[in-house]
Design a protein around this motif. Sequence first.
Motif, PDB file in Angstrom:
ATOM      1  N   THR A   1      -3.768   0.135   1.791  1.00 27.83           N
ATOM      2  CA  THR A   1      -3.758  -0.902   1.045  1.00 27.83           C
ATOM      3  C   THR A   1      -5.105  -0.173  -0.798  1.00 27.83           C
ATOM      4  O   THR A   1      -5.878   0.362   0.006  1.00 27.83           O
ATOM      5  CB  THR A   1      -4.621  -2.586   1.203  1.00 27.83           C
ATOM      6  OG1 THR A   1      -5.974  -2.030   1.236  1.00 27.83           O
ATOM      7  CG2 THR A   1      -4.018  -2.496   2.649  1.00 27.83           C
ATOM      8  N   PRO A   2      -4.050  -0.791  -2.143  1.00 25.90           N
ATOM      9  CA  PRO A   2      -5.230  -1.003  -2.896  1.00 25.90           C
ATOM     10  C   PRO A   2      -7.094  -0.445  -2.649  1.00 25.90           C
ATOM     11  O   PRO A   2      -8.002  -0.140  -3.004  1.00 25.90           O
ATOM     12  CB  PRO A   2      -4.568  -1.542  -4.082  1.00 25.90           C
ATOM     13  CG  PRO A   2      -3.947  -1.853  -3.562  1.00 25.90           C
ATOM     14  CD  PRO A   2      -3.488  -2.136  -1.857  1.00 25.90           C
ATOM     15  N   SER A   3      -7.472  -2.130  -1.795  1.00 28.71           N
ATOM     16  CA  SER A   3      -8.789  -2.076  -1.480  1.00 28.71           C
ATOM     17  C   SER A   3      -9.134  -1.020  -0.426  1.00 28.71           C
ATOM     18  O   SER A   3     -10.602  -0.732  -0.310  1.00 28.71           O
ATOM     19  CB  SER A   3      -8.835  -3.655  -1.286  1.00 28.71           C
ATOM     20  OG  SER A   3      -8.610  -3.346  -0.249  1.00 28.71           O
TER      21      SER A   3
ATOM     22  N   GLY B   1       0.598  -1.284  -0.005  1.00 29.80           N
ATOM     23  CA  GLY B   1       0.256   0.005   0.308  1.00 29.80           C
ATOM     24  C   GLY B   1       1.023   1.900  -0.220  1.00 29.80           C
ATOM     25  O   GLY B   1       1.700   1.103  -0.134  1.00 29.80           O
TER      26      GLY B   1
ATOM     27  N   ASP C   1       5.231   4.314  -1.200  1.00 29.56           N
ATOM     28  CA  ASP C   1       5.228   2.706  -1.680  1.00 29.56           C
ATOM     29  C   ASP C   1       5.596   1.734  -0.084  1.00 29.56           C
ATOM     30  O   ASP C   1       6.918   1.941   0.087  1.00 29.56           O
ATOM     31  CB  ASP C   1       5.372   2.343  -2.983  1.00 29.56           C
ATOM     32  CG  ASP C   1       3.689   2.860  -3.591  1.00 29.56           C
ATOM     33  OD1 ASP C   1       2.692   2.971  -3.535  1.00 29.56           O
ATOM     34  OD2 ASP C   1       4.358   3.052  -5.115  1.00 29.56           O
TER      35      ASP C   1
END
Length: 72
Positions: A32-34, A14, A57
Amino acid sequence: MSILAVNARNQFRGKVREIIEGPVVSEVDVETPSGLVVTSVITTRSVHELGLQVGRDVVALVKSTEVSIATL
């Protein structure tokens, strides 16, 4: 040990969303990407040595055998 040697279930990729620096320890939020936010409490010295800053990142590595949950 490299990051690849750690079980994939224990890694969250993330970006650093927020850093709350204290004199000795700091809180680092990783999103995180979600959209899951993982918070880590690490030494402020480690924050500086890793060059952590918002937007960077990173990979959050989780090593735990227990997660406690309480009801309200």
